[in-house]
Design a protein around this motif. Structure first.
Motif, PDB file in Angstrom:
ATOM      1  N   LYS A   1       0.830  -1.200   0.000  1.00 53.24           N
ATOM      2  CA  LYS A   1       0.000   0.000   0.000  1.00 53.24           C
ATOM      3  C   LYS A   1       0.865   1.251   0.000  1.00 53.24           C
ATOM      4  N   HIS A   2       0.431   2.210  -0.815  1.00 57.32           N
ATOM      5  CA  HIS A   2       1.133   3.485  -0.983  1.00 57.32           C
ATOM      6  C   HIS A   2       2.562   3.291  -1.507  1.00 57.32           C
ATOM      7  N   GLY A   3       2.875   2.092  -1.975  1.00 60.53           N
ATOM      8  CA  GLY A   3       4.225   1.836  -2.465  1.00 60.53           C
ATOM      9  C   GLY A   3       5.268   1.829  -1.366  1.00 60.53           C
ATOM     10  N   GLU A   4       4.850   1.716  -0.113  1.00 55.05           N
ATOM     11  CA  GLU A   4       5.774   1.732   1.025  1.00 55.05           C
ATOM     12  C   GLU A   4       6.069   0.310   1.491  1.00 55.05           C
ATOM     13  N   VAL A   5       7.343  -0.029   1.568  1.00 57.10           N
ATOM     14  CA  VAL A   5       7.770  -1.348   2.018  1.00 57.10           C
ATOM     15  C   VAL A   5       8.562  -1.173   3.320  1.00 57.10           C
ATOM     16  N   PRO A   6       7.926  -1.385   4.472  1.00 55.78           N
ATOM     17  CA  PRO A   6       8.654  -1.267   5.741  1.00 55.78           C
ATOM     18  C   PRO A   6       9.684  -2.388   5.866  1.00 55.78           C
ATOM     19  N   PHE A   7      10.831  -2.066   6.450  1.00 55.47           N
ATOM     20  CA  PHE A   7      11.872  -3.083   6.581  1.00 55.47           C
ATOM     21  C   PHE A   7      12.568  -3.004   7.927  1.00 55.47           C
ATOM     22  N   VAL A   8      13.123  -4.129   8.330  1.00 54.59           N
ATOM     23  CA  VAL A   8      14.061  -4.195   9.447  1.00 54.59           C
ATOM     24  C   VAL A   8      15.284  -4.952   8.946  1.00 54.59           C
ATOM     25  N   ILE A   9      16.422  -4.724   9.572  1.00 58.03           N
ATOM     26  CA  ILE A   9      17.647  -5.433   9.195  1.00 58.03           C
ATOM     27  C   ILE A   9      18.033  -6.329  10.363  1.00 58.03           C
ATOM     28  N   ASN A  10      17.966  -7.622  10.121  1.00 59.32           N
ATOM     29  CA  ASN A  10      18.259  -8.603  11.155  1.00 59.32           C
ATOM     30  C   ASN A  10      19.509  -9.416  10.852  1.00 59.32           C
ATOM     31  N   GLY A  11      20.292  -8.928   9.898  1.00 60.01           N
ATOM     32  CA  GLY A  11      21.512  -9.641   9.533  1.00 60.01           C
ATOM     33  C   GLY A  11      22.748  -8.909  10.031  1.00 60.01           C
ATOM     34  N   ASN A  12      23.856  -9.589   9.988  1.00 52.03           N
ATOM     35  CA  ASN A  12      25.129  -9.012  10.391  1.00 52.03           C
ATOM     36  C   ASN A  12      25.851  -8.492   9.148  1.00 52.03           C
ATOM     37  N   PHE A  13      25.490  -7.292   8.723  1.00 54.30           N
ATOM     38  CA  PHE A  13      26.045  -6.698   7.514  1.00 54.30           C
ATOM     39  C   PHE A  13      27.108  -5.673   7.876  1.00 54.30           C
ATOM     40  N   ASP A  14      28.246  -5.726   7.193  1.00 53.17           N
ATOM     41  CA  ASP A  14      29.288  -4.740   7.466  1.00 53.17           C
ATOM     42  C   ASP A  14      28.977  -3.441   6.712  1.00 53.17           C
ATOM     43  N   ALA A  15      29.857  -2.431   6.871  1.00 53.66           N
ATOM     44  CA  ALA A  15      29.594  -1.112   6.301  1.00 53.66           C
ATOM     45  C   ALA A  15      29.477  -1.169   4.779  1.00 53.66           C
ATOM     46  N   PHE A  16      30.308  -1.975   4.124  1.00 52.87           N
ATOM     47  CA  PHE A  16      30.259  -2.090   2.677  1.00 52.87           C
ATOM     48  C   PHE A  16      28.914  -2.662   2.228  1.00 52.87           C
ATOM     49  N   MET A  17      28.446  -3.683   2.934  1.00 48.19           N
ATOM     50  CA  MET A  17      27.184  -4.315   2.552  1.00 48.19           C
ATOM     51  C   MET A  17      25.991  -3.402   2.853  1.00 48.19           C
ATOM     52  N   MET A  18      26.063  -2.677   3.965  1.00 50.83           N
ATOM     53  CA  MET A  18      24.992  -1.734   4.277  1.00 50.83           C
ATOM     54  C   MET A  18      24.921  -0.640   3.205  1.00 50.83           C
ATOM     55  N   ASP A  19      26.081  -0.230   2.709  1.00 54.40           N
ATOM     56  CA  ASP A  19      26.110   0.760   1.643  1.00 54.40           C
ATOM     57  C   ASP A  19      25.446   0.212   0.383  1.00 54.40           C
ATOM     58  N   LYS A  20      25.658  -1.061   0.084  1.00 56.01           N
ATOM     59  CA  LYS A  20      25.041  -1.684  -1.095  1.00 56.01           C
ATOM     60  C   LYS A  20      23.510  -1.717  -0.941  1.00 56.01           C
ATOM     61  N   LEU A  21      23.038  -2.027   0.265  1.00 56.48           N
ATOM     62  CA  LEU A  21      21.594  -2.015   0.517  1.00 56.48           C
ATOM     63  C   LEU A  21      21.022  -0.613   0.354  1.00 56.48           C
ATOM     64  N   GLU A  22      21.721   0.367   0.916  1.00 54.69           N
ATOM     65  CA  GLU A  22      21.251   1.749   0.817  1.00 54.69           C
ATOM     66  C   GLU A  22      21.208   2.212  -0.633  1.00 54.69           C
ATOM     67  N   ARG A  23      22.208   1.837  -1.415  1.00 54.77           N
ATOM     68  CA  ARG A  23      22.224   2.197  -2.825  1.00 54.77           C
ATOM     69  C   ARG A  23      21.038   1.585  -3.564  1.00 54.77           C
ATOM     70  N   ALA A  24      20.704   0.351  -3.223  1.00 54.55           N
ATOM     71  CA  ALA A  24      19.551  -0.300  -3.856  1.00 54.55           C
ATOM     72  C   ALA A  24      18.257   0.424  -3.487  1.00 54.55           C
ATOM     73  N   PHE A  25      18.087   0.754  -2.217  1.00 53.47           N
ATOM     74  CA  PHE A  25      16.906   1.498  -1.791  1.00 53.47           C
ATOM     75  C   PHE A  25      16.814   2.832  -2.529  1.00 53.47           C
ATOM     76  N   ASN A  26      17.947   3.480  -2.677  1.00 52.75           N
ATOM     77  CA  ASN A  26      17.958   4.784  -3.339  1.00 52.75           C
ATOM     78  C   ASN A  26      17.628   4.682  -4.819  1.00 52.75           C
ATOM     79  N   GLU A  27      17.991   3.559  -5.454  1.00 54.44           N
ATOM     80  CA  GLU A  27      17.626   3.355  -6.852  1.00 54.44           C
ATOM     81  C   GLU A  27      16.103   3.333  -7.008  1.00 54.44           C
ATOM     82  N   TYR A  28      15.427   2.643  -6.099  1.00 56.07           N
ATOM     83  CA  TYR A  28      13.965   2.616  -6.132  1.00 56.07           C
ATOM     84  C   TYR A  28      13.402   4.011  -5.889  1.00 56.07           C
ATOM     85  N   LYS A  29      13.961   4.703  -4.918  1.00 54.98           N
ATOM     86  CA  LYS A  29      13.453   6.027  -4.563  1.00 54.98           C
ATOM     87  C   LYS A  29      13.614   7.010  -5.714  1.00 54.98           C
ATOM     88  N   ALA A  30      14.762   6.949  -6.402  1.00 49.83           N
ATOM     89  CA  ALA A  30      15.052   7.905  -7.461  1.00 49.83           C
ATOM     90  C   ALA A  30      14.275   7.651  -8.744  1.00 49.83           C
TER      91      ALA A  30
END
Length: 296
Positions: free
Chosen positions: A86-115
């Motif tokens: 609904k409303h195109g909103e996908v709530p998320f939580v992060i339950n994995g052990n991701f390092d800074a590089f991997m968190m950056d990759k996730l953020e970049r993916a989220f930003n691709e959708y947003k942009a």
């Protein structure tokens, strides 16, 4: 003077993004999963983290079509439909052990959708009953199709599933509600499936979506989709399992990022509309009107 104003407005707005908004998505905007039957349900399986040469990691799983899974142990929990968010909103939580590089990759993916779409991945709020949990268990790359209700896992085994941003986009596209491109009902006009080259027992991964279940939204077949298998997906002998029938410069199985048709399909599914008030041209128009009003 007017030319100078346009020049200043142009450079003041050149880095602005055109915002997108989504129309209301109702529960009757369902996604038919019935053609999968019970095969889409099961339990995660341990993955050794290896990837065959030239292979995409999401094509290496022992799940339906490689990366589709709705974990369940209760057969009476099986249903044949999921929904859009609904409303195109996908709530998320992060339950994995991701390092800074991997968190950056996730953020970049989220930003691709947003942009590029009106899909927004937002941190889960206390009121959000339906949400995705991004995890990195040693069970490979997998997700479910659409909004299935409650907590749903998107597993991105590290570093296996985070080496390319396209793999993350791929799994999140399933979450948004899309199937694999080469499984669409009209695929026989565009590709040949070489069954003799497919590993024994994996032929089901190439089954077409049943006729009438519209997943393309009028957008043409896309060899370059981030949801398309690679040419040798699930090959038992290194020979192609998928051959294009039409001449194309697109690489089947690319994971560099969204294709233009991927973006078009998302925006059609979610009825995304440009918000003129927040667009570049909207900003220009407002500033010109303001300038004119001040000088009347």
């Amino acid at each position: 003077m007017l030319c100078l104003l346009f020049f200043l407005i142009y450079f003041a707005n050149i880095f602005s993004f055109i915002s997108m908004e989504t129309n209301e998505i109702d529960d009757d905007d369902g996604i038919d999963l019935s053609h999968f039957g019970a095969k889409i349900y099961g339990q995660p399986k341990k993955h050794d983290g290896s990837v065959e040469r030239y292979g995409n990691p999401e094509e290496q799983g022992d799940y339906l079509e490689g990366d589709l899974l709705i974990p369940t142990s209760a057969k009476n929990g099986i249903r044949d439909q999921s929904y859009r968010w609904k409303h195109g909103e996908v709530p998320f939580v992060i339950n994995g052990n991701f390092d800074a590089f991997m968190m950056d990759k996730l953020e970049r993916a989220f930003n691709e959708y947003k942009a590029k779409t009106c899909i927004k991945f937002i941190p889960r709020r206390p009121s959000d009953r339906d949400y995705i949990s991004i995890e990195n268990a040693p069970t490979g790359c997998w997700s479910s199709i659409g909004r299935i209700g409650g907590k749903q896992i998107v597993n991105l085994q590290t570093p296996l599933c985070l080496s390319l941003i396209g793999t993350v986009l791929h799994e999140l596209l399933h979450v948004v509600g899309f199937f694999h491109e080469q499984n669409r009902e009209d695929r026989d006009s565009y590709v040949t499936i070489n069954s003799k080259n497919i590993r024994d027992g994996y032929q089901v991964n190439f089954a077409k979506i049943k006729k009438g279940d519209s997943t393309s939204f009028g957008v043409g077949y896309d060899y370059g989709s981030v949801l398309h298998y690679s040419a040798d997906a699930f090959s038992k002998n290194g020979k192609p399992t998928i051959v294009a029938k039409k001449k194309t410069n697109e690489a089947m199985g690319q994971r560099k990022g969204f294709s233009q048709k991927d973006i078009e399909k998302i925006n059609k599914m979610y009825k995304c509309q440009r918000s003129a008030d927040d667009s570049f041209f909207g900003n220009v128009q407002r500033q010109i009107l303001s300038f004119n009003n001040e000088n009347e």
